[in-house]
Structures are given as structure tokens and as C-alpha cells.
Design an enzyme around this catalytic site. Sequence first.
Site, PDB file in Angstrom:
ATOM      1  N   ASN A 150       0.814  -1.214   0.000  1.00 13.77           N
ATOM      2  CA  ASN A 150       0.000   0.000   0.000  1.00 13.77           C
ATOM      3  C   ASN A 150       0.844   1.259   0.000  1.00 13.77           C
ATOM      4  O   ASN A 150       1.978   1.219   0.460  1.00 13.77           O
ATOM      5  CB  ASN A 150      -0.884   0.009   1.264  1.00 13.77           C
ATOM      6  CG  ASN A 150      -2.216  -0.637   0.990  1.00 13.77           C
ATOM      7  OD1 ASN A 150      -2.751  -0.536  -0.094  1.00 13.77           O
ATOM      8  ND2 ASN A 150      -2.759  -1.317   2.008  1.00 13.77           N
ATOM      9  N   CYS A 172      -5.580  -5.380  -4.772  1.00 16.48           N
ATOM     10  CA  CYS A 172      -6.234  -5.047  -3.505  1.00 16.48           C
ATOM     11  C   CYS A 172      -7.293  -6.105  -3.237  1.00 16.48           C
ATOM     12  O   CYS A 172      -7.884  -6.650  -4.169  1.00 16.48           O
ATOM     13  CB  CYS A 172      -6.880  -3.675  -3.611  1.00 16.48           C
ATOM     14  SG  CYS A 172      -7.738  -3.203  -2.112  1.00 16.48           S
ATOM     15  N   TYR A 257     -14.095   2.170   1.717  1.00 16.37           N
ATOM     16  CA  TYR A 257     -13.308   3.378   2.007  1.00 16.37           C
ATOM     17  C   TYR A 257     -14.083   4.660   1.707  1.00 16.37           C
ATOM     18  O   TYR A 257     -13.654   5.751   2.085  1.00 16.37           O
ATOM     19  CB  TYR A 257     -11.970   3.343   1.253  1.00 16.37           C
ATOM     20  CG  TYR A 257     -10.991   2.421   1.942  1.00 16.37           C
ATOM     21  CD1 TYR A 257     -10.011   2.920   2.796  1.00 16.37           C
ATOM     22  CD2 TYR A 257     -11.066   1.040   1.786  1.00 16.37           C
ATOM     23  CE1 TYR A 257      -9.131   2.076   3.458  1.00 16.37           C
ATOM     24  CE2 TYR A 257     -10.202   0.186   2.444  1.00 16.37           C
ATOM     25  CZ  TYR A 257      -9.235   0.712   3.279  1.00 16.37           C
ATOM     26  OH  TYR A 257      -8.372  -0.126   3.951  1.00 16.37           O
TER      27      TYR A 257
HETATM   28  C1  G6P Z   1      -8.023  -3.574   3.681  1.00 17.82           C
HETATM   29  C2  G6P Z   1      -7.346  -2.921   2.530  1.00 17.82           C
HETATM   30  C3  G6P Z   1      -5.893  -3.189   2.493  1.00 17.82           C
HETATM   31  C4  G6P Z   1      -5.252  -2.890   3.809  1.00 17.82           C
HETATM   32  C5  G6P Z   1      -5.951  -3.634   4.905  1.00 17.82           C
HETATM   33  C6  G6P Z   1      -5.443  -3.133   6.240  1.00 17.82           C
HETATM   34  O1  G6P Z   1      -8.245  -4.865   3.427  1.00 17.82           O
HETATM   35  O2  G6P Z   1      -7.893  -3.279   1.322  1.00 17.82           O
HETATM   36  O3  G6P Z   1      -5.308  -2.397   1.494  1.00 17.82           O
HETATM   37  O4  G6P Z   1      -3.906  -3.292   3.786  1.00 17.82           O
HETATM   38  O5  G6P Z   1      -7.309  -3.430   4.880  1.00 17.82           O
HETATM   39  O6  G6P Z   1      -5.676  -4.100   7.185  1.00 17.82           O
HETATM   40  P1  G6P Z   1      -4.952  -4.065   8.595  1.00 17.82           P
HETATM   41  O7  G6P Z   1      -5.354  -5.323   9.259  1.00 17.82           O
HETATM   42  O8  G6P Z   1      -3.474  -3.960   8.316  1.00 17.82           O
HETATM   43  O9  G6P Z   1      -5.467  -2.830   9.269  1.00 17.82           O
END
Ligand code: G6P
Length: 442
Positions: A150, A172, A257
Site C-alpha cells: 500500500n 487489492c 473506504y
Molecule cells: C483492507 C485494505 C488493504 C489494507 C488492509 C489493512 O483490506 O484493502 O489495502 O492493507 O485493509 O488491514 P490491517 O489489518 O493492516 O489494518
Amino acid sequence: MSKGIKIVTIGGGSSYTPELVEGFIKRYDELPVRELWLVDIEAGKEKLEIVGAMAKRMVKAAGVDCEVHLTLDRREALKDADFVTTQLRVGLLDARILDERIPLSHGLIGQETNGAGGIFKALRTVPVILDIVEDMKELCPNAWLINFTNPAGMVTEAVLRYGNWDKVVGLCNIPVNAVFEEAELLGENNRDLFFQFAGINHLHWHTITDKNGKDRTDELIKVMYGQDDAKSIVANIKDNNLIWEQVENLHMVPCPYHNYYYYTDKMLAEELEDFKNNGTRAEKVKEIEHELFELYKDPNLDYKPKQLAERGGARYSDAACEIINSIHNDKRTTMTVSTRNNGTITDLPAESAVEVTCTITGKGPVPYNFGSFKPQERGLLQVMKSMEELTIEAAVTGDYGTLLQAFTMNPLITSGDVAKEVMDELLEAHKHYLPAFFKEEN
Ligand code: G6P
């Protein structure tokens, strides 16, 4: 025996690696991965060893002929690779903690992908990715780069624009999750539905058509948002309640988002409350990671533990394996990825990265044409894409003014003195990872 495939995973010590390994094992008959090189840096050595040992146990238990190599030498690993996957985190989770803490302590959303945090994550990551691309040009010029680091859209665009490397796909898990979860909400099998996504990473909208050609988008919007306790499809965003009249008017399904843009005050209030009581999401993730690595240490564990689903990125790696499979075998699977726009979305520059539904062929992603958005979506999309362009440019040039433009343009960051203060504090906190901004000092 046919020549096996060589995969190199940079950031191999990540807690997500078991998912990747599981994905390769599942597809072994179609996609014979004979060498998997897990690469990390000195600071990630302990994790690499733990997760690497676990990967070796998984491969052994599955009885597949695949050698797992662990190394801190990226160049040694890259030689003659067929696919390179990137899942690295420059500065590790401690950097993410600062990305989220500093803005929140000034009353701003940190958010590690689309907020102030995401801008700084891009600044740290882009130079590293561009270095990897330079190594690839020399050591594995025919390889594909599959990036899940990311902010995935910005990293992909940096590779296209500044790395001059076309064989890149940004990935993603949001669209992947949507296909599974939303088909279930409609009481359908996902294979009977066509999801068309368009936008950029973490800011896209989609429509759904069923096998009879009927548009099911409005019906899904009603199921997802027409009640009080709508649940999000990802673990890191809690609820999904948007203002009904706004979401109904879109006639396209927003992504999780969007809550940050359509309900900024509520998201900020929730994050501040969490911050006060439990700390940032990054700190929570650090705890989950600790728990996961304790499990991975168990010499009897040879399968992916269910606790991995507590991370927001569930299904990421599995999707990566499917992209690799589809490119390798020219399977023409339909998937949503970040790729060069090339006129797919007429509202955005041709050379920018967009996240759109594609057919994944042996020559890479071929996007389904989209055309133009309505003003409801177009305004926000163009602002965020311009913000991304400026951030990438700042990451490459180290130009303060360009970065400040990106900062004040981001709708999740207020403009003016607070923005500048937060930006200066973040620059100082991360200066070790920002050589372009601190040329003399580093
Ligand atoms: C979502 C997004 C990802 C991100 C993740 C964060 O799935 O699509 O891009 O990396 O959330 O998850 P976390 O467990 O690291 O907060």
C-alpha cells in the site's frame, strides 16, 4: 518435467505469507511453483525465519515439489524470477503507528492508505519499489511484478510512470471480498454475477449484472445500506452506515473506504475515540501480528491459522496467486486490479493507474471499457487522482511544495496551518526513510 515457476516475494516475513503459500499449494497442478524465494531485510530477519519455517512445513505437509528459500539478499533471489510479488512495509509497523498517531493527535484522520498516513507511506515506499524495478530490469527482465504494497494504486502508478516498467499489476482485496460477500447478500453464486468496478484503489464504485442481464445494483445498495446495522466487508472498517439518500442516488455501489469521504465526521470521531481508548489501528495490528507469529512458531502448525482473518487484507494473497495463474496459463480470469488507464476511464489521465475490472490474459490485464462517471463520482475521483499524482511526484523529487499541494488537496486533511504542521511533523518523524527530502542529512 515442465520447467517450474520461480516466485520471489519481497517482504516475505509478512504475516500474510501463509496465505500466499496456501494459494500456491492449492493451484500446484496448474501452476507448478518449484521455487519460492522469501526475501526480507535485516530488521525483518526473525519474522522471516519464523514464517519461512512455517511455509516449509506447509509445503511438506501438502507433498508438493517446491523449494522454499529464505534470504536477505534481494538480488540473489531476483535472478531469473518469473513473478515478483511485493508486500513490504518500509519502516515496519512502527512507521504506520506514527502515520496514524501524528495526524490523530492533531485531530486529523491518519489512515494508512488514503489519509495523511497513506501519503507518507507512499513517500517511503515509492523509492524502494523503483529500486526493485531497476534490479528486475537487470536480473529478471521478463518477470511480472505483482504489487500488494500500500498505497497499492500509487505504488503501481509510480512503477508505470517513473519506473518505465509495464509488466506490473496492483492488487487489492476489496474487490475480491466484494464479489464473495455481496453475491451472498443477493443470494446468488458469485460465478453467476458480473461485477464491473471502476475508479482507483480504495475509491471505486461498481455495478452488478446477473446472468439474465438484469442490473442488480440498486437491489444490492438497498440490502447493504437500507438498514441500520450494515456491516463492512473488511475487518479494518467497522460499520457501513452511509446516509441513505446519498448512497441511493449513486446507482453504483461504493467501496468501504467511501465511508471516509461520505461520512468524514463520523469516521474521524470513531478513530479519535478508538485512539483515546485503545490506540491506533496500527497498534492493534501489532498485537494481532504478535499473536500470529506466536502461532507460527509452533512446529506442529502446518496450515494457515484462522486468526489471520482478523487482518484487513484477508484474501489478498489468494487473489495474487490467481493473477499469477491467469497470466502464466493465459486463463483470462475476470479480476479487478490496478493497471494503466489507457482511456478506460475517460475522466482520468491515460497514463495513470486505475482500479478496474479486467480480463487477466497471458499478456497481462485487459480492462473492460468504462467511459465517463457522473458528477457524483467524477469530482471526488479526479481530486483524489490529482492528489495521488502529486504525492508520487513528491516521492520522486523530494519537493516540499508539491507535497504540500497533495496534503491540502486530500479531502481527509484540512488545509492551512494544521495541515502544514502535521506534514512537518511526519517529515521529521520519517526522515530516515525519506532521502529525497533530506538529501544532505541522510
Ligand atoms: C483492507 C485494505 C488493504 C489494507 C488492509 C489493512 O483490506 O484493502 O489495502 O492493507 O485493509 O488491514 P490491517 O489489518 O493492516 O489494518
